[in-house]
Design a protein around this motif. Sequence first.
Motif, PDB file in Angstrom:
ATOM      1  N   GLU A 247      83.556 -26.983  59.591  1.00  0.00           N
ATOM      2  CA  GLU A 247      83.721 -25.649  58.463  1.00  0.00           C
ATOM      3  C   GLU A 247      82.488 -25.703  58.208  1.00  0.00           C
ATOM      4  O   GLU A 247      82.361 -24.350  57.790  1.00  0.00           O
ATOM      5  N   GLU A 248      81.012 -26.052  58.823  1.00  0.00           N
ATOM      6  CA  GLU A 248      79.762 -25.733  59.391  1.00  0.00           C
ATOM      7  C   GLU A 248      79.837 -23.681  59.376  1.00  0.00           C
ATOM      8  O   GLU A 248      79.487 -23.161  59.136  1.00  0.00           O
ATOM      9  N   ARG A 273      90.346 -31.832  62.029  1.00  0.00           N
ATOM     10  CA  ARG A 273      88.831 -33.030  61.188  1.00  0.00           C
ATOM     11  C   ARG A 273      89.011 -33.935  60.276  1.00  0.00           C
ATOM     12  O   ARG A 273      90.851 -33.879  60.362  1.00  0.00           O
ATOM     13  N   VAL A 274      88.890 -35.205  60.683  1.00  0.00           N
ATOM     14  CA  VAL A 274      89.701 -36.375  59.848  1.00  0.00           C
ATOM     15  C   VAL A 274      89.314 -36.551  58.603  1.00  0.00           C
ATOM     16  O   VAL A 274      88.329 -35.193  57.652  1.00  0.00           O
ATOM     17  N   LYS A 275      90.259 -36.659  57.952  1.00  0.00           N
ATOM     18  CA  LYS A 275      91.085 -36.155  56.438  1.00  0.00           C
ATOM     19  C   LYS A 275      90.108 -36.798  55.325  1.00  0.00           C
ATOM     20  O   LYS A 275      89.235 -36.711  54.223  1.00  0.00           O
ATOM     21  N   ASN A 276      89.899 -38.844  55.637  1.00  0.00           N
ATOM     22  CA  ASN A 276      89.026 -39.101  54.878  1.00  0.00           C
ATOM     23  C   ASN A 276      88.151 -39.593  55.842  1.00  0.00           C
ATOM     24  O   ASN A 276      87.804 -41.033  56.587  1.00  0.00           O
ATOM     25  N   LYS A 295      94.259 -29.551  59.848  1.00  0.00           N
ATOM     26  CA  LYS A 295      93.813 -28.430  60.511  1.00  0.00           C
ATOM     27  C   LYS A 295      91.756 -27.762  59.546  1.00  0.00           C
ATOM     28  O   LYS A 295      92.461 -28.057  58.804  1.00  0.00           O
ATOM     29  N   ASN A 296      91.645 -27.423  60.498  1.00  0.00           N
ATOM     30  CA  ASN A 296      90.496 -26.844  60.293  1.00  0.00           C
ATOM     31  C   ASN A 296      91.039 -25.211  60.042  1.00  0.00           C
ATOM     32  O   ASN A 296      92.082 -25.390  60.452  1.00  0.00           O
ATOM     33  N   LYS A 297      90.258 -24.107  59.136  1.00  0.00           N
ATOM     34  CA  LYS A 297      90.587 -22.881  59.192  1.00  0.00           C
ATOM     35  C   LYS A 297      90.593 -22.626  60.172  1.00  0.00           C
ATOM     36  O   LYS A 297      89.359 -22.901  60.939  1.00  0.00           O
ATOM     37  N   ASP A 298      90.730 -21.319  61.143  1.00  0.00           N
ATOM     38  CA  ASP A 298      90.619 -21.223  62.441  1.00  0.00           C
ATOM     39  C   ASP A 298      89.808 -19.520  61.472  1.00  0.00           C
ATOM     40  O   ASP A 298      89.976 -18.715  60.688  1.00  0.00           O
TER      41      ASP A 298
END
Length: 395
Positions: A247-248, A273-276, A295-298
């Motif tokens: 995300e960063e 990524r881990v949800k929580n 899912k992470n953003k592509d």
Amino acid sequence: MSNFLIFVTGGIAAYKIPNLCRLLIKAGHNVKVGMTENATKFITPLTFESLTKNRVYIDDFLTDVEPDSIDHIDLIEWADKIIVAPCTANTISKIANGIGDNLVTSSMLVVKSKPVYIFPSMNTNMYENPFVQENIAKLRKLGYFVFEPDEGELACKTEGKGRLIEPEEIFNIVVEEKLKGVKFLVTLGPTKEGIDPVRFISNYSSGKMGYNIAKYIKDNGGEVFVVAGDVCLDLSPFSYVKIRSAEEMYNEVISRFSEYDILIMTAAVADYRVKNISDKKIKKNDETLLLELVKNKDILYEVSKVKNEKQVVVGFAAETDDLINNAMEKLNRKKLDMIVVNDVSRSDIGFGADENEVTIFLKNGENIRLSKQSKYLIAKHVVDVAYNILREKNE
Ligand SMILES: Cc1cc2nc3c(=O)[nH]c(=O)nc-3n(C[C@H](O)[C@H](O)[C@H](O)COP(=O)(O)O)c2cc1C
């Protein structure tokens, strides 16, 4: 400004090298000179010492000058680019066969992923000798840049191929500034997706491929900004920002992308990524632990939505199977200009290795296969192809 290491060997044309030193120094570069014993019979070390204001390296076994240095290793470490000029038939053949019996040839054995420019100069018969030609071909195959000598009158009073090309021309070749004015955004390394305050999910990316790409861009006068995951590499030669999570990385790339001409995404970005993320360290109370992943953003897919038609986007695909189909699918879906595919199921190339073997796929279906070679030379091909696409788009 680069550090140029010039090795002078025992040929008549050694007299031209002070002029090359002068041109490089005048352009603001640092120059150090190493010589074979035979080269000192053609030109004195004092000439180079006076011009470069550096000690001239000849005898690898000297201990009294700098006792704590090992010259053949330290010199290569110091250099950004290595020039051998003039390069005798003898030294060409030694380098091509891994012989290290003097300061120059021992140093050449230390070179791993730095550009080496070899400028042969000799009598035409020597140049055309099959052993010499075979050794030149061998060096070129290994990624050394070996340049053809000029034709003309030679010191041995014959006409033919063998003259050392002029220092001005050598200068233009080694001080390549072809990327001047071009802005590159390069991502590299792995991302880390937190599980709790002390644990994360990541991958084996070392960042070396992206590092070599950034280095090649800088060596050739381009402007480069690096968005780096957590890597053990010295990024100080570049402008850079370090990130942890996908995300960063997404935020850094998306917020900067519009300012750049070419984006090269070598980073190995986590798909999930881990949800929580737990804010406390997870205790090992249970036999099993389930982590829910989202899912992470592509990043490349998101980039394709904001990309203008003059920008070039290069993706890297690390695949373990069905390389071609997976790569072409990504190229099309993410509207990439090119995709570089490597087979990470092989341990001798790809993740962490210093060498790579890749295939570049272009939008028009063309592909360029690059045999196993240093990541710096792979970087050169990748950047050169991307730069050509940029030029075509902006013509
Ligand atoms: C006067 C003279 C000129 C020479 N010029 C050249 C030359 O231009 N190119 C070359 O490859 N060898 C030339 N040689 C032969 C090299 O000096 C010889 O092969 C030597 O072993 C090279 O040593 P090095 O490669 O360690 O410097 C010349 C020799 C002499 C005596």
